[in-house]
Design a protein around this motif. Structure first.
Motif, PDB file in Angstrom:
ATOM      1  N   LEU A  48       0.831  -1.200   0.000  1.00  0.00           N
ATOM      2  CA  LEU A  48       0.000   0.000   0.000  1.00  0.00           C
ATOM      3  C   LEU A  48       0.867   1.252   0.000  1.00  0.00           C
ATOM      4  N   ALA A  49       1.929   1.250   0.780  1.00  0.00           N
ATOM      5  CA  ALA A  49       2.836   2.401   0.830  1.00  0.00           C
ATOM      6  C   ALA A  49       3.526   2.612  -0.518  1.00  0.00           C
ATOM      7  N   THR A  51       2.485   1.672  -3.484  1.00  0.00           N
ATOM      8  CA  THR A  51       1.479   2.119  -4.446  1.00  0.00           C
ATOM      9  C   THR A  51       1.174   3.595  -4.273  1.00  0.00           C
ATOM     10  N   THR A  52       1.035   4.036  -3.036  1.00  0.00           N
ATOM     11  CA  THR A  52       0.743   5.438  -2.765  1.00  0.00           C
ATOM     12  C   THR A  52       1.896   6.333  -3.205  1.00  0.00           C
ATOM     13  N   ILE A  53       3.118   5.903  -2.951  1.00  0.00           N
ATOM     14  CA  ILE A  53       4.283   6.687  -3.357  1.00  0.00           C
ATOM     15  C   ILE A  53       4.347   6.818  -4.882  1.00  0.00           C
ATOM     16  N   TRP A  55       1.849   6.582  -6.972  1.00  0.00           N
ATOM     17  CA  TRP A  55       0.703   7.378  -7.405  1.00  0.00           C
ATOM     18  C   TRP A  55       1.017   8.866  -7.270  1.00  0.00           C
ATOM     19  N   PHE A  56       1.545   9.277  -6.114  1.00  0.00           N
ATOM     20  CA  PHE A  56       1.886  10.683  -5.920  1.00  0.00           C
ATOM     21  C   PHE A  56       3.039  11.106  -6.824  1.00  0.00           C
TER      22      PHE A  56
END
Length: 111
Positions: A48-49, A51-53, A55-56
């Protein structure tokens, strides 16, 4: 620029396989050493971390200018009309109103 996007997409697709391979390697080596396996919750949080990184990072790398809007390319009557940029008009009262109805009074409004 296109090669960079292709490589980024390939990395995004390959990332779950790489993480799963690391998980298999870590659990096998943990079992051989007599330690506990990695908890699946930790792997979920790591995924999840990551993926979020990504994405941003993709959002921040996208070229963007202030007060400039982009109209995407489209087909009209079999002809490709290229994308274009134009200065944005900031009118809060027009937010959510289709462009064909902007600037016209509602039908039930008094004259």
């Amino acid at each position: 620029m296109l090669i960079g996007r292709i490589i980024l997409q390939a990395l995004i697709i390959a990332l779950p396989f790489v993480v799963f391979g690391l998980y298999l390697y870590a659990t096998r080596s943990a079992e051989e050493a007599g330690r506990r396996k990695w908890p699946i919750q930790l792997l979920f949080v790591i995924g999840l971390a990551l993926t979020t990184i990504v994405w941003f990072a993709a959002i921040l790398m996208e070229p963007r200018e202030r007060d400039v809007c982009t109209e995407p390319a489209r087909f009209e009557s079999g002809v490709l009309i290229p994308a274009r940029t134009y200065p944005c008009e900031r009118k809060p009262e027009d937010v959510g109103v289709p462009s064909s109805r902007r600037g016209t009074a509602p039908a039930d409004a008094p004259d």
